[in-house]
Write a protein that holds these residues in place. Structure first.
Motif, short mmCIF file in Angstrom:
data_model
loop_
_atom_site.label_atom_id
_atom_site.label_comp_id
_atom_site.label_asym_id
_atom_site.label_seq_id
_atom_site.Cartn_x
_atom_site.Cartn_y
_atom_site.Cartn_z
N ILE A 77 37.33 45.98 -24.06
CA ILE A 77 36.06 46.19 -23.35
C ILE A 77 35.20 44.92 -23.42
N TYR A 78 34.58 44.55 -22.28
CA TYR A 78 33.62 43.45 -22.33
C TYR A 78 32.30 43.80 -21.64
N LEU A 79 32.24 44.97 -21.01
CA LEU A 79 30.96 45.44 -20.47
C LEU A 79 30.85 46.93 -20.74
N TRP A 80 29.69 47.33 -21.26
CA TRP A 80 29.45 48.73 -21.66
C TRP A 80 27.97 48.98 -21.40
N ASN A 81 27.66 49.73 -20.34
CA ASN A 81 26.26 49.86 -19.96
C ASN A 81 25.53 50.95 -20.75
N ARG A 82 24.24 51.09 -20.46
CA ARG A 82 23.39 52.03 -21.20
C ARG A 82 23.91 53.46 -21.09
N LYS A 83 24.34 53.86 -19.88
CA LYS A 83 24.81 55.24 -19.69
C LYS A 83 26.09 55.49 -20.48
N ALA A 84 26.94 54.48 -20.62
CA ALA A 84 28.15 54.64 -21.44
C ALA A 84 27.78 54.91 -22.88
N LYS A 85 26.74 54.23 -23.35
CA LYS A 85 26.27 54.46 -24.72
C LYS A 85 25.79 55.90 -24.88
N GLU A 86 25.00 56.39 -23.91
CA GLU A 86 24.50 57.75 -23.97
C GLU A 86 25.63 58.77 -23.90
N MET A 87 26.63 58.49 -23.06
CA MET A 87 27.70 59.44 -22.82
C MET A 87 28.68 59.56 -23.99
N PHE A 88 29.06 58.40 -24.55
CA PHE A 88 30.10 58.39 -25.58
C PHE A 88 29.57 58.24 -27.00
N GLY A 89 28.33 57.80 -27.16
CA GLY A 89 27.75 57.69 -28.49
C GLY A 89 27.95 56.36 -29.18
N TYR A 90 28.66 55.42 -28.54
CA TYR A 90 28.87 54.09 -29.11
C TYR A 90 27.88 53.10 -28.50
N SER A 91 27.33 52.21 -29.31
CA SER A 91 26.52 51.12 -28.78
C SER A 91 27.45 50.04 -28.24
N ALA A 92 26.90 49.14 -27.43
CA ALA A 92 27.72 48.05 -26.88
C ALA A 92 28.30 47.19 -28.00
N ASP A 93 27.51 46.93 -29.05
CA ASP A 93 27.99 46.11 -30.15
C ASP A 93 29.21 46.73 -30.85
N GLU A 94 29.30 48.06 -30.83
CA GLU A 94 30.41 48.75 -31.49
C GLU A 94 31.71 48.67 -30.70
N VAL A 95 31.62 48.47 -29.39
CA VAL A 95 32.83 48.57 -28.56
C VAL A 95 33.29 47.25 -27.94
N ILE A 96 32.38 46.29 -27.75
CA ILE A 96 32.79 45.04 -27.10
C ILE A 96 33.91 44.39 -27.89
N GLY A 97 35.00 44.05 -27.18
CA GLY A 97 36.16 43.43 -27.81
C GLY A 97 37.14 44.42 -28.41
N LYS A 98 36.84 45.74 -28.29
CA LYS A 98 37.71 46.77 -28.86
C LYS A 98 38.62 47.37 -27.79
N ASP A 99 39.70 48.02 -28.24
CA ASP A 99 40.64 48.70 -27.36
C ASP A 99 39.97 49.94 -26.76
N LEU A 100 39.88 49.99 -25.45
CA LEU A 100 39.20 51.09 -24.77
C LEU A 100 39.82 52.44 -25.07
N HIS A 101 41.16 52.52 -24.99
CA HIS A 101 41.83 53.81 -25.06
C HIS A 101 41.80 54.42 -26.46
N ILE A 102 41.75 53.59 -27.48
CA ILE A 102 41.62 54.13 -28.84
C ILE A 102 40.28 54.83 -29.01
N LEU A 103 39.25 54.32 -28.32
CA LEU A 103 37.90 54.85 -28.50
C LEU A 103 37.65 56.13 -27.69
N ILE A 104 38.05 56.17 -26.42
CA ILE A 104 37.61 57.28 -25.57
C ILE A 104 38.73 58.09 -24.92
N THR A 105 39.99 57.71 -25.12
CA THR A 105 41.09 58.44 -24.48
C THR A 105 41.76 59.40 -25.46
N PRO A 106 41.87 60.68 -25.12
CA PRO A 106 42.58 61.63 -25.99
C PRO A 106 44.02 61.18 -26.24
#
Length: 205
Positions: A77-106
């Motif tokens: 991930i390199y872009l994570w907007n305000r609504k993504a933070k509200e929806m998933f509970g992660y701040s941008a600092d927590e997810v930038i540079g991380k694997d997307l599917h580990i975080l939000i994919t069942p």
């Protein structure tokens, strides 16, 4: 070095970048200075256009009603907007540079997701590109919820990037389930009514 604004003989304002060089003689004694100037007006104009474009893009993504997530090779991930933070509970600092599917994919979807990501980064195509699908996602607290996902691709300097737009459809799904439940009850009532009429007829007969 420094910049200043000057007016040329045609009355045009130009931005000049100046660089001063100190000239020294024997025993490092300063004997003078040399100034050179470069007209950087066009460069500054381009910088302003880029800055303005970036600001418009940032404002658009931050005020969007849906979550907007951008992903680059190898799937981070390199872009994570305000609504993504509200929806998933992660701040941008927590997810930038991380694997997307580990975080939000069942977990049950991840194998196919990684196959699709691999194909996309190699070819710019994939089973989910330019389509809108309904699927489940995971919040930070581990809870699952239904989302509507649209994915598109863009090629930046020879590399494919994915842009995902995600909408929480929990309320819509709840409404659909409520309507379905009511329809099922009406259907059962209708069948029961018909059966009752047949029974009454039989008794009369």
């Amino acid at each position: 070095s420094f910049e200043n604004l000057v007016v040329n003989k045609y009355g045009e304002e130009r931005v000049i970048s100046w660089r001063n060089t100190v000239l020294t003689g024997r025993e490092r004694r300063i004997i003078g200075t040399l100034s050179s100037g470069e007209d950087i007006t066009e460069k500054k104009q381009v910088e302003e256009v880029i800055k303005e474009s970036e600001e418009r893009y940032r404002t658009t993504t931050e005020t969007a009603a849906d979550a907007i997530i951008c992903m680059k090779p190898p799937g981070v991930i390199y872009l994570w907007n305000r609504k993504a933070k509200e929806m998933f509970g992660y701040s941008a600092d927590e997810v930038i540079g991380k694997d997307l599917h580990i975080l939000i994919t069942p977990g049950r979807y991840r194998e196919k997701a990684y196959e699709g990501v691999k194909m996309f980064f190699e070819t710019g195509t994939g089973p989910m590109i330019d389509k809108t699908i309904e699927i489940e996602a995971i919040r930070k607290d581990g809870s699952e919820f239904p989302v509507e996902l649209s994915v598109s691709g863009m090629n930046i300097i020879g590399n494919w990037h994915a842009v995902g737009i995600i909408r929480d459809i929990t309320e819509r799904k709840n409404a659909e389930n409520s309507i379905k439940k009511q329809m099922d009850e009406l259907l059962r009532f209708h069948k029961a009514t018909i059966q009752r009429e047949f029974m009454v007829k039989e008794l009369k007969d």
